[in-house]
Design an enzyme around this catalytic site. Structure first.
Site, PDB file in Angstrom:
ATOM      1  N   ASP A  45      10.416   0.533   9.745  1.00  0.00           N
ATOM      2  CA  ASP A  45       9.507   1.645  10.018  1.00  0.00           C
ATOM      3  C   ASP A  45       8.122   1.374   9.428  1.00  0.00           C
ATOM      4  O   ASP A  45       7.103   1.684  10.035  1.00  0.00           O
ATOM      5  CB  ASP A  45      10.051   2.955   9.439  1.00  0.00           C
ATOM      6  CG  ASP A  45      11.331   3.406  10.120  1.00  0.00           C
ATOM      7  OD1 ASP A  45      11.508   3.087  11.308  1.00  0.00           O
ATOM      8  OD2 ASP A  45      12.137   4.082   9.458  1.00  0.00           O
ATOM      9  N   THR A  46       8.111   0.781   8.247  1.00  0.00           N
ATOM     10  CA  THR A  46       6.836   0.442   7.609  1.00  0.00           C
ATOM     11  C   THR A  46       6.082  -0.580   8.439  1.00  0.00           C
ATOM     12  O   THR A  46       4.871  -0.452   8.648  1.00  0.00           O
ATOM     13  CB  THR A  46       7.082  -0.093   6.184  1.00  0.00           C
ATOM     14  OG1 THR A  46       7.718   0.937   5.416  1.00  0.00           O
ATOM     15  CG2 THR A  46       5.789  -0.512   5.510  1.00  0.00           C
TER      16      THR A  46
END
Length: 113
Positions: A45-46
């Site tokens: 997600d990062t």
């Protein structure tokens, strides 16, 4: 890439970093830079979030991927989900540019100004 008709595909490869495959045939491997891995929760997600931020800020694909890789390295060094602040990202970029020859080569190859 052919099916999606896209210009590039980025594959995250865990402890091996990430690879960028471009339509023109160029392949770029960006080494993982996490010093210690405690939890991989949120690393993908990062990467997606920071890639989007970099591209929205007019960084090119490689610059955005490098920044995302650094951010993911910070996240996996935390237990549980973690957010990457601007200050943490800036400190990590400064530390990696001084300490890691593979990263220095990448930084020297592409302009981050």
């Amino acid at each position: 890439m052919k099916i999606l008709d896209c210009d590039a595909v980025i594959i995250t490869r865990g402890e091996k970093g990430m690879s960028i495959f471009e339509k023109n045939g160029r392949v770029t491997d960006i080494p993982a830079i996490a010093r210690e891995v405690y939890d991989v929760t949120g690393a993908g997600d990062t990467v997606i979030g920071v890639m989007g931020l970099g591209l929205a800020a007019n960084l090119n694909l490689l610059q955005s991927a490098f920044l995302a890789n650094v951010a993911a390295g910070i996240v996996v060094g935390e237990i549980g989900t973690a957010a990457v602040s601007f200050d943490k990202l800036k400190r990590a970029l400064m530390a990696y540019s001084r300490d890691t020859s593979a990263i220095n080569g990448f930084i020297n190859q592409y302009s981050f100004e």
